[in-house]
Structure formats: C-alpha cells, structure tokens
Design a protein around this motif. Structure first.
Motif, PDB file in Angstrom:
ATOM      1  N   LEU A  30     -23.559  11.470   3.074  1.00  0.00           N
ATOM      2  CA  LEU A  30     -23.124  10.324   2.489  1.00  0.00           C
ATOM      3  C   LEU A  30     -24.240   9.391   2.703  1.00  0.00           C
ATOM      4  O   LEU A  30     -24.315   8.427   1.784  1.00  0.00           O
ATOM      5  CB  LEU A  30     -21.963   9.950   3.518  1.00  0.00           C
ATOM      6  CG  LEU A  30     -21.151   8.592   2.970  1.00  0.00           C
ATOM      7  CD1 LEU A  30     -20.706   8.781   1.512  1.00  0.00           C
ATOM      8  CD2 LEU A  30     -20.195   8.043   3.818  1.00  0.00           C
ATOM      9  N   GLY A  31     -24.874   9.340   3.831  1.00  0.00           N
ATOM     10  CA  GLY A  31     -25.769   8.202   3.932  1.00  0.00           C
ATOM     11  C   GLY A  31     -27.128   8.450   2.937  1.00  0.00           C
ATOM     12  O   GLY A  31     -27.725   7.549   2.420  1.00  0.00           O
ATOM     13  N   LYS A  32     -27.478   9.774   2.631  1.00  0.00           N
ATOM     14  CA  LYS A  32     -28.349  10.354   1.627  1.00  0.00           C
ATOM     15  C   LYS A  32     -28.056   9.678   0.212  1.00  0.00           C
ATOM     16  O   LYS A  32     -28.853   9.231  -0.456  1.00  0.00           O
ATOM     17  CB  LYS A  32     -28.749  11.599   1.709  1.00  0.00           C
ATOM     18  CG  LYS A  32     -29.689  12.185   0.959  1.00  0.00           C
ATOM     19  CD  LYS A  32     -29.740  13.632   0.950  1.00  0.00           C
ATOM     20  CE  LYS A  32     -30.973  14.247   0.027  1.00  0.00           C
ATOM     21  NZ  LYS A  32     -32.028  13.338  -0.580  1.00  0.00           N
ATOM     22  N   ARG A  33     -26.593   9.782   0.103  1.00  0.00           N
ATOM     23  CA  ARG A  33     -26.311   9.513  -1.308  1.00  0.00           C
ATOM     24  C   ARG A  33     -26.226   7.879  -1.389  1.00  0.00           C
ATOM     25  O   ARG A  33     -26.670   7.398  -2.587  1.00  0.00           O
ATOM     26  CB  ARG A  33     -24.651   9.902  -1.381  1.00  0.00           C
ATOM     27  CG  ARG A  33     -24.596  11.355  -1.585  1.00  0.00           C
ATOM     28  CD  ARG A  33     -22.998  11.677  -2.041  1.00  0.00           C
ATOM     29  NE  ARG A  33     -22.477  10.915  -3.111  1.00  0.00           N
ATOM     30  CZ  ARG A  33     -21.246  10.704  -3.342  1.00  0.00           C
ATOM     31  NH1 ARG A  33     -20.466  11.214  -2.230  1.00  0.00           N
ATOM     32  NH2 ARG A  33     -20.618  10.161  -4.077  1.00  0.00           N
ATOM     33  N   VAL A  34     -26.139   7.057  -0.464  1.00  0.00           N
ATOM     34  CA  VAL A  34     -26.332   5.751  -0.387  1.00  0.00           C
ATOM     35  C   VAL A  34     -27.778   5.320  -0.771  1.00  0.00           C
ATOM     36  O   VAL A  34     -27.942   4.446  -1.379  1.00  0.00           O
ATOM     37  CB  VAL A  34     -25.550   5.015   1.011  1.00  0.00           C
ATOM     38  CG1 VAL A  34     -26.006   3.525   0.841  1.00  0.00           C
ATOM     39  CG2 VAL A  34     -24.129   5.256   0.916  1.00  0.00           C
ATOM     40  N   THR A  35     -28.828   6.159  -0.069  1.00  0.00           N
ATOM     41  CA  THR A  35     -30.029   5.791  -0.048  1.00  0.00           C
ATOM     42  C   THR A  35     -30.577   6.087  -1.617  1.00  0.00           C
ATOM     43  O   THR A  35     -31.697   5.441  -1.809  1.00  0.00           O
ATOM     44  CB  THR A  35     -30.967   6.519   0.668  1.00  0.00           C
ATOM     45  OG1 THR A  35     -30.645   7.831   0.617  1.00  0.00           O
ATOM     46  CG2 THR A  35     -30.660   6.368   2.319  1.00  0.00           C
ATOM     47  N   GLU A  36     -29.797   6.959  -2.210  1.00  0.00           N
ATOM     48  CA  GLU A  36     -30.454   7.197  -3.630  1.00  0.00           C
ATOM     49  C   GLU A  36     -29.990   6.009  -4.531  1.00  0.00           C
ATOM     50  O   GLU A  36     -30.167   6.379  -6.033  1.00  0.00           O
ATOM     51  CB  GLU A  36     -29.796   8.712  -3.952  1.00  0.00           C
ATOM     52  CG  GLU A  36     -30.439   9.863  -2.809  1.00  0.00           C
ATOM     53  CD  GLU A  36     -29.638  11.043  -3.226  1.00  0.00           C
ATOM     54  OE1 GLU A  36     -28.626  11.014  -3.723  1.00  0.00           O
ATOM     55  OE2 GLU A  36     -30.280  12.117  -2.806  1.00  0.00           O
ATOM     56  N   LEU A  37     -28.890   5.171  -4.163  1.00  0.00           N
ATOM     57  CA  LEU A  37     -28.464   4.241  -4.927  1.00  0.00           C
ATOM     58  C   LEU A  37     -29.836   3.145  -5.507  1.00  0.00           C
ATOM     59  O   LEU A  37     -30.625   3.047  -4.699  1.00  0.00           O
ATOM     60  CB  LEU A  37     -27.453   3.438  -4.435  1.00  0.00           C
ATOM     61  CG  LEU A  37     -26.024   4.304  -4.346  1.00  0.00           C
ATOM     62  CD1 LEU A  37     -25.059   3.586  -3.517  1.00  0.00           C
ATOM     63  CD2 LEU A  37     -25.648   4.574  -5.638  1.00  0.00           C
ATOM     64  N   ARG A  38     -29.781   2.478  -6.691  1.00  0.00           N
ATOM     65  CA  ARG A  38     -30.313   1.436  -6.857  1.00  0.00           C
ATOM     66  C   ARG A  38     -30.206   0.282  -5.667  1.00  0.00           C
ATOM     67  O   ARG A  38     -29.010  -0.036  -5.295  1.00  0.00           O
ATOM     68  CB  ARG A  38     -30.400   0.848  -8.295  1.00  0.00           C
ATOM     69  CG  ARG A  38     -30.573   1.708  -9.301  1.00  0.00           C
ATOM     70  CD  ARG A  38     -30.598   0.784 -10.255  1.00  0.00           C
ATOM     71  NE  ARG A  38     -29.812   0.068 -10.620  1.00  0.00           N
ATOM     72  CZ  ARG A  38     -28.418   0.233 -11.457  1.00  0.00           C
ATOM     73  NH1 ARG A  38     -28.054   1.507 -11.954  1.00  0.00           N
ATOM     74  NH2 ARG A  38     -27.539  -0.606 -11.505  1.00  0.00           N
ATOM     75  N   PRO A  39     -31.168  -0.499  -5.382  1.00  0.00           N
ATOM     76  CA  PRO A  39     -31.015  -1.721  -4.508  1.00  0.00           C
ATOM     77  C   PRO A  39     -29.811  -2.596  -4.831  1.00  0.00           C
ATOM     78  O   PRO A  39     -29.151  -3.126  -3.672  1.00  0.00           O
ATOM     79  CB  PRO A  39     -32.431  -2.370  -4.370  1.00  0.00           C
ATOM     80  CG  PRO A  39     -33.181  -1.349  -5.068  1.00  0.00           C
ATOM     81  CD  PRO A  39     -32.482  -0.407  -5.800  1.00  0.00           C
ATOM     82  N   ASP A  40     -29.716  -2.924  -5.942  1.00  0.00           N
ATOM     83  CA  ASP A  40     -28.573  -3.846  -6.393  1.00  0.00           C
ATOM     84  C   ASP A  40     -27.135  -3.138  -5.974  1.00  0.00           C
ATOM     85  O   ASP A  40     -26.313  -3.863  -5.551  1.00  0.00           O
ATOM     86  CB  ASP A  40     -28.640  -4.285  -7.726  1.00  0.00           C
ATOM     87  CG  ASP A  40     -28.463  -3.347  -8.809  1.00  0.00           C
ATOM     88  OD1 ASP A  40     -29.366  -2.130  -8.620  1.00  0.00           O
ATOM     89  OD2 ASP A  40     -28.032  -3.355  -9.840  1.00  0.00           O
ATOM     90  N   GLN A  41     -27.157  -1.784  -6.146  1.00  0.00           N
ATOM     91  CA  GLN A  41     -26.157  -1.074  -5.844  1.00  0.00           C
ATOM     92  C   GLN A  41     -25.736  -0.828  -4.320  1.00  0.00           C
ATOM     93  O   GLN A  41     -24.702  -1.009  -4.072  1.00  0.00           O
ATOM     94  CB  GLN A  41     -25.974   0.339  -6.581  1.00  0.00           C
ATOM     95  CG  GLN A  41     -26.164   0.338  -8.278  1.00  0.00           C
ATOM     96  CD  GLN A  41     -26.200   1.704  -8.630  1.00  0.00           C
ATOM     97  OE1 GLN A  41     -26.847   2.360  -8.176  1.00  0.00           O
ATOM     98  NE2 GLN A  41     -25.446   1.873  -9.876  1.00  0.00           N
ATOM     99  N   GLN A  42     -26.599  -0.845  -3.565  1.00  0.00           N
ATOM    100  CA  GLN A  42     -26.938  -0.854  -2.108  1.00  0.00           C
ATOM    101  C   GLN A  42     -26.182  -1.986  -1.933  1.00  0.00           C
ATOM    102  O   GLN A  42     -25.353  -2.007  -0.521  1.00  0.00           O
ATOM    103  CB  GLN A  42     -27.881  -0.323  -1.558  1.00  0.00           C
ATOM    104  CG  GLN A  42     -28.476   1.071  -1.556  1.00  0.00           C
ATOM    105  CD  GLN A  42     -29.606   1.379  -1.079  1.00  0.00           C
ATOM    106  OE1 GLN A  42     -30.026   0.396  -0.127  1.00  0.00           O
ATOM    107  NE2 GLN A  42     -30.321   2.493  -0.923  1.00  0.00           N
ATOM    108  N   ASP A  43     -26.525  -3.042  -2.164  1.00  0.00           N
ATOM    109  CA  ASP A  43     -26.051  -4.253  -1.671  1.00  0.00           C
ATOM    110  C   ASP A  43     -24.581  -4.453  -1.676  1.00  0.00           C
ATOM    111  O   ASP A  43     -23.943  -5.491  -1.220  1.00  0.00           O
ATOM    112  CB  ASP A  43     -26.620  -5.487  -2.684  1.00  0.00           C
ATOM    113  CG  ASP A  43     -28.342  -5.720  -2.221  1.00  0.00           C
ATOM    114  OD1 ASP A  43     -28.621  -5.077  -1.315  1.00  0.00           O
ATOM    115  OD2 ASP A  43     -28.742  -6.374  -3.094  1.00  0.00           O
ATOM    116  N   LYS A  44     -23.856  -3.861  -2.791  1.00  0.00           N
ATOM    117  CA  LYS A  44     -22.415  -3.822  -3.009  1.00  0.00           C
ATOM    118  C   LYS A  44     -21.774  -2.903  -1.650  1.00  0.00           C
ATOM    119  O   LYS A  44     -20.581  -2.669  -1.878  1.00  0.00           O
ATOM    120  CB  LYS A  44     -22.023  -3.652  -4.274  1.00  0.00           C
ATOM    121  CG  LYS A  44     -22.779  -4.613  -5.274  1.00  0.00           C
ATOM    122  CD  LYS A  44     -22.350  -4.228  -6.950  1.00  0.00           C
ATOM    123  CE  LYS A  44     -23.053  -5.321  -7.779  1.00  0.00           C
ATOM    124  NZ  LYS A  44     -22.958  -5.059  -8.960  1.00  0.00           N
TER     125      LYS A  44
END
Length: 180
Positions: A30-44
């Motif tokens: 799950l953490g790996k999937r979050v790291t693969e998001l764009r920075p603007d998506q990670q902010d959400k």
C-alpha cells in the motif's frame, strides 16, 4: 485442541507469524502504491507528517537496495497510519476502482445537466455553485456558453472536455479544502 508446545494456540486473538508477515507485506505494498502517485495526488492522501516526509524521500532514492530498505521503513510507518482512510483516498486515483468510476460518472452527469438549454441548465448551475462554493462562477458560465455553442455548431468536443476538466478540478479542490 490445546497444544503443549504453544499455549497461545487456543487463544481467540492469536495471529500466526505468517499472518503478521502477510499484513506487513500488504502495508508495504500500500505504501508503494502511494509513493507511485504524483506529488499533487499524494498531498490528498491523509497521512501524518513523518509518513509524508518518507513518501517524499522515496523520489530521491535511486539505489535498489536503499529503495528496498526505505520501503520496509514506509511499511513500518504504515502500521501506525489510518490504513482505511489511505486506501479510500488511493481508490479515488485508481482508475480501476469503483470509487473512481462513481466520481467520474457523477462529474459526467453534472456536465450534462449544466449544458442543458434554458431554465434546466440555469438550475443546474445554481445547484453546482451551492454544492461547490469555491467555484469560479464566471469561468464556469463561460465554459458552459462555449460548450453550448460548440454543440450547436457540431464542432469537435474541445470545450466539452475543458468543461469536464474544470468540473473535476473544482470538485477536487473543494473536497481537499473540506478535509483540511
């Protein structure tokens, strides 16, 4: 069945070591999937500052060994995070998820209602503005006018797409403002 070797086997809350490893691996994934998001998506994604910093740090790591160790660290941090909230937010970005599809269809319905001619379209504009108060009203009305003209002249759907993009950005902005 009571075991002489392990007295915990008859305990209802007993979790095997294999199960614990599977859970930790799932958190790491799950953490790996979050790291693969764009920075603007990670902010959400709802996460604490330590986890957010670890996610940002991942972009700088290039060595495979270091990346593997860092993903272990992220998995460890994920143990203390609200996994359900992270998963729900991640599903918003996953195009295969049902949550993403529902959001997409809702935006399509808004767009279709907004470009209706006459009073029905005006009522839809007022309803959209009341539901999403941070809307740039002038830009919304301009995009609706341009889209209606485009449909009337049977032109390619350029404005149609711009209106959809505007609705998506507006709803995303309004939702992230409500979470803060």
């Amino acid at each position: 069945m009571k075991s002489d070797k392990n007295p915990n086997l008859d305990d209802e809350d007993y979790i095997s070591r294999s199960e614990i490893k599977r859970q930790m691996e799932a958190l790491k994934h799950l953490g790996k999937r979050v790291t693969e998001l764009r920075p603007d998506q990670q902010d959400k994604i709802p996460m604490d500052s330590v986890l957010r910093a670890a996610m940002a740090e991942t972009r700088r790591i290039t060595s495979n060994g270091a990346l593997k160790r860092h993903m272990q660290y992220i998995g460890k941090l994920m143990r203390h995070a609200d996994v359900e909230a992270i998963q729900a937010a991640l599903d918003q970005f996953d195009t295969a998820s049902q949550a993403h599809n529902q959001k997409f269809h809702a935006l399509e319905q808004w767009r279709d209602r907004l470009i209706l001619p006459g009073e029905a379209g005006n009522e839809a504009v007022e309803a959209f503005i009341s539901e999403y108060p941070s809307t740039d009203i002038q830009q919304l009305r301009q995009l609706i006018r341009n889209t209606r003209k485009e449909i009337e002249k049977q032109q390619p759907p350029t404005q149609f797409r711009k209106l959809f993009r505007f609705l998506r950005e507006t709803t995303d902005t309004d939702i992230s403002d409500q979470q803060d």
